[in-house]
Design an enzyme around this catalytic site. Structure first.
Site, short mmCIF file in Angstrom:
data_model
loop_
_atom_site.label_atom_id
_atom_site.label_comp_id
_atom_site.label_asym_id
_atom_site.label_seq_id
_atom_site.Cartn_x
_atom_site.Cartn_y
_atom_site.Cartn_z
N CYS A 10 0.82 -1.21 0.00
CA CYS A 10 0.00 0.00 0.00
C CYS A 10 0.86 1.27 0.00
O CYS A 10 0.99 1.95 1.03
CB CYS A 10 -0.97 0.04 1.16
SG CYS A 10 -2.25 1.28 0.84
N CYS A 70 -6.11 2.29 -4.39
CA CYS A 70 -5.58 2.82 -3.14
C CYS A 70 -6.49 3.93 -2.64
O CYS A 70 -6.52 5.02 -3.24
CB CYS A 70 -4.16 3.35 -3.40
SG CYS A 70 -3.30 3.74 -1.89
P1 FAD Z 1 -0.63 -10.88 3.50
O1 FAD Z 1 -2.08 -10.58 3.59
O2 FAD Z 1 0.29 -10.01 4.27
O3 FAD Z 1 -0.45 -12.41 3.91
C1 FAD Z 1 0.80 -13.04 3.93
C2 FAD Z 1 0.65 -14.28 4.78
O4 FAD Z 1 1.80 -15.10 4.62
C3 FAD Z 1 0.55 -13.96 6.27
O5 FAD Z 1 -0.60 -14.56 6.82
C4 FAD Z 1 1.84 -14.54 6.86
O6 FAD Z 1 1.65 -15.07 8.16
C5 FAD Z 1 2.16 -15.63 5.86
N1 FAD Z 1 3.58 -15.99 5.80
C6 FAD Z 1 4.67 -15.18 5.83
N2 FAD Z 1 5.80 -15.90 5.75
C7 FAD Z 1 5.42 -17.19 5.64
C8 FAD Z 1 6.14 -18.42 5.51
N3 FAD Z 1 7.49 -18.46 5.48
N4 FAD Z 1 5.42 -19.56 5.44
C9 FAD Z 1 4.07 -19.54 5.47
N5 FAD Z 1 3.34 -18.42 5.58
C10 FAD Z 1 4.01 -17.26 5.67
N6 FAD Z 1 -4.57 -2.62 0.53
C11 FAD Z 1 -5.68 -2.10 -0.09
O7 FAD Z 1 -6.17 -2.67 -1.07
N7 FAD Z 1 -6.29 -0.96 0.37
C12 FAD Z 1 -5.81 -0.29 1.43
O8 FAD Z 1 -6.38 0.73 1.83
C13 FAD Z 1 -4.64 -0.80 2.10
N8 FAD Z 1 -4.11 -0.15 3.17
C14 FAD Z 1 -3.04 -0.70 3.85
C15 FAD Z 1 -2.54 -0.05 4.96
C16 FAD Z 1 -1.50 -0.60 5.70
C17 FAD Z 1 -0.97 0.15 6.89
C18 FAD Z 1 -0.97 -1.86 5.32
C19 FAD Z 1 0.12 -2.50 6.14
C20 FAD Z 1 -1.43 -2.51 4.19
C21 FAD Z 1 -2.47 -1.94 3.44
N9 FAD Z 1 -2.96 -2.54 2.27
C22 FAD Z 1 -4.05 -2.00 1.60
C23 FAD Z 1 -2.18 -3.64 1.64
C24 FAD Z 1 -2.77 -5.03 1.87
O9 FAD Z 1 -2.98 -5.26 3.23
C25 FAD Z 1 -1.81 -6.05 1.30
O10 FAD Z 1 -1.47 -5.69 -0.02
C26 FAD Z 1 -2.44 -7.44 1.27
O11 FAD Z 1 -2.75 -7.86 2.57
C27 FAD Z 1 -1.49 -8.42 0.59
O12 FAD Z 1 -1.97 -9.72 0.68
P2 FAD Z 1 -0.97 -10.96 0.65
O13 FAD Z 1 -1.83 -12.18 0.67
O14 FAD Z 1 0.00 -10.80 -0.44
O15 FAD Z 1 -0.13 -10.83 1.99
#
Ligand code: FAD
Ligand code: UQ1
Length: 432
Positions: free
Chosen positions: A182, A361
């Protein structure tokens, strides 16, 4: 190639040994936003325990809420549910993390030493925050020194505490010299702090500074123009190419390097310092040179999201090399593409679904306003609503605050939300 592992260790689970050996049709590594959404879709068609989710986290955070938690609109408790209540019933959850990937033998070894064999794998490990990479930062976050960060469940509540206690001086907001999730969030909290200080009669005694490592305020020109108007009208100082390199919390000083003038450092005093930390993909992925690109991201084709070298591997979300803005909205759009292409490969067909780089965003610019940025790989606006979205709107703020959380928990994580593409087509058709 795929047939060779079909017979193998599928669904075999020998937990009587000290180190268990699991097998599954699809292994989803990471049960966060993207992993959970795709696991929900897959487990509906594949049936019980064919999908295995590997994730060590007890809690599933809705991270987009962190901006509003930091601003005191919600609490941390509002931002998470227990992982066991969120992951799909039909899937099997292993509460452990991936330590080693062996994609040539379709095997993952977990931190606890278990082996997991898969037919297909989805990489969904997200990005990790590296607070330890900036000297003095962890110390500042842990003590009472005005240092805070919305990017971690550990520190996000401190942001509002620091804000409530702020009386006067510099409030500094940073953006690191790495890819981040983000990319709008580092400045959203800056606007919320400005609004809060105005409402509480403290803005006259303060200076708000946004120091970003990037050469631009935002990557899409249409929204960058709108944001320059916001910062200029609110008297917020923006310094480009400024990277935080040290925090001296005993003296309340932050040290920045000018990325265009190597060696040139600037020390700034702060009363409040909101830090967006450097980030990277998790160690197990970024150090695996078969799966990751030189930057440590899962090396996938940006359109199909299928791995460049391993045809039975896909990636979704923040850990993917696809050059989109890393947001939950992007992961929603990717979830449909990954699901259809993965299913096609399972059925022995070609992949044909294409991801256009959609990301969105909600740039919250105050306690009741928001600019909803939506765009594609080409950094062209791709707006859902048939109005120009570069305006600050209360409706978009209300959507972020009230509509997005239930949409996330009840639709996206259950596999029913693929982003707003269909809504966009309908709304634009209707307006014509
Ligand atoms: P995540 O949801 O982070 O999941 C990753 C998972 O992998 C976690 O559960 C973790 O435990 C697991 N993991 C890590 N390492 C390992 C490993 N070695 N083995 C097994 N599992 C593992 N997005 C929007 O669309 N709109 C917004 O307004 C927005 N605002 C945001 C504000 C903030 C402050 C933040 C921090 C993020 C924001 N986001 C927003 C971004 C959004 O949260 C992320 O882009 C999204 O969660 C990404 O999803 P993901 O599945 O890639 O990763
Ligand atoms: C979105 O789809 C999404 O993922 C669930 C978000 O993350 C929480 C968002 O912030 C946004 C804005 C979208 C896009 C949705 C619409 C209705 C424009």
């Amino acid at each position: 190639m795929l047939q060779s592992f079909n017979f193998s260790l599928k669904k075999l689970s020998c937990t009587s040994y000290r180190f268990a050996h699991h097998g599954c049709k699809v292994l989803v590594v990471g049960g966060g936003t993207g992993g959970c959404a795709v696991a929900a879709k897959l487990s509906k068609i594949l049936g019980k325990d064919e999908v295995l989710i590997l994730d060590p986290s007890e809690r599933h955070y809705y991270q987009p809420l962190f901006t509003l938690v930091g601003a005191g609109v919600y609490t941390l408790n509002d931002s998470f549910k227990l992982q066991k209540n969120v992951l799909p019933d039909n899937a099997k959850w292993i509460k452990d993390s991936a330590a080693e990937f062996h994609p040539k033998s379709n095997q993952v070894i977990t931190t606890m030493g278990h082996k997991i064999n898969y037919d297909f794998m989805l990489l969904a490990l997200g990005l990790e925050t590296n607070y330890d990479k900036i000297p003095g930062l962890l110390e500042g976050l842990k003590n009472w020194s005005g240092v805070c960060s919305n990017y971690s469940d550990k520190y996000v509540e401190k942001t509002f505490q620091v804000l409530k206690n702020f009386e006067s001086g510099n409030a500094i907001f940073t953006y690191p010299n790495t890819p981040v999730k983000c990319p709008g969030a580092p400045q959203k909290i800056c606007y919320l702090v400005d609004d809060y200080l105005r409402k509480n009669g403290k803005r006259q005694k303060s200076k708000i500074i946004y120091n970003t490592s990037l050469p631009v305020i935002f990557g899409v020109k249409k929204y960058a123009d709108a944001l320059w108007n916001v910062v200029n009208s609110r008297d917020i100082e923006v310094n480009l190419r400024m990277n935080l390199v040290e925090v001296r919390s005993d003296k309340k000083e932050a040290v920045f390097e000018n990325l265009d003038k190597p060696g040139e450092k600037q020390v700034m005093e702060y009363s409040m310092l909101h830090v967006t930390p450097p980030m990277s993909t998790p160690y197990a992925l970024r150090t695996n040179k078969e799966l990751s690109n030189p930057a440590g991201f899962a090396d996938v084709d940006p359109e199909s999201l299928r791995h460049i070298t391993f045809p039975n591997v896909f990636a979704i979300g923040d850990c993917s090399s696809s050059p989109n803005s890393k947001t939950a909205a992007a992961a929603a759009a990717q979830s449909a593409v990954v699901f259809h292409n993965l299913k096609a490969v399972m059925d022995g067909k070609d992949v044909h679904k294409v991801y256009d780089g959609y990301a969105s965003c909600p740039l919250v610019t105050g306690y009741n306003k928001c600019i909803l940025a939506e765009f594609n790989y080409k950094l062209e606006p791709l707006e859902t609503f048939p109005i120009s979205q570069d305006k600050e709107m209360t409706s978009m703020y209300l959507m972020k605050k009230y509509l997005m959380p239930p949409l996330y928990w009840n639709l996206m994580l259950c596999g029913y939300w693929n982003g707003p593409a269909t809504m966009r087509k309908l709304l634009h058709l209707y307006m014509k």
